[in-house]
Design a protein around this motif. Structure first.
Motif: not given
Length: 135
Positions: A9-10, A35, A31, A26, A28, A12-17
């Motif tokens: 999750v971290l 991840g 994400f 971006s 889904w 995936g969120i980092s990649y989205l940001l």
């Protein structure tokens, strides 16, 4: 299982940001890709702690990200026609899904991922304090 889910999750969120900051949008699928890439780079790092130099880990991470980016791009962009990204305008691209300049960028991002994975494991899961071998 909780540790891997948290790291997924971290990552995936980092990649989205990163994508939101880099190009303003971006998807889904990024994400999921982020991840998976974060988990795999972390797995290389954990399996080879202090035996494989950081620069080799970064190269391996770059290859992993590029290969997964191609596979994801082939599915979501070419087969499903979702048009999430295109590298056709960037030199040295393959089918518009991957390109050499981004592979180089993934090398440096992989170093960040190794550090992030190590320190997250240290602070969140009480694992060994990170030490690094660069060459």
């Amino acid at each position: 299982m909780f540790k891997h889910f948290t790291l997924f999750v971290l990552g995936g969120i980092s990649y989205l940001l990163i994508e939101l900051l880099w190009r303003g949008r971006s998807h889904w699928a990024m994400f999921v890709l982020g991840g998976i890439c974060f988990l795999l780079i972390g797995a290389i790092n954990e399996a080879n702690r202090r035996r494989i130099p950081m620069l080799l880990q970064a190269f391996m991470g770059s290859v992993i990200i590029t290969a997964l980016e191609f596979a994801t791009g082939y599915i979501v962009n070419i087969k499903l026609h979702m048009n999430v990204w295109s590298y056709y305008d960037i030199p040295y691209n393959i089918m518009g899904q991957i390109c050499l300049p981004y592979m180089i960028l993934w090398f440096f991002l992989s170093i960040v991922c190794v550090f992030a994975d190590d320190w997250l494991r240290y602070y969140l899961f009480d694992e060994e304090r990170p030490k690094y071998k660069w060459f």
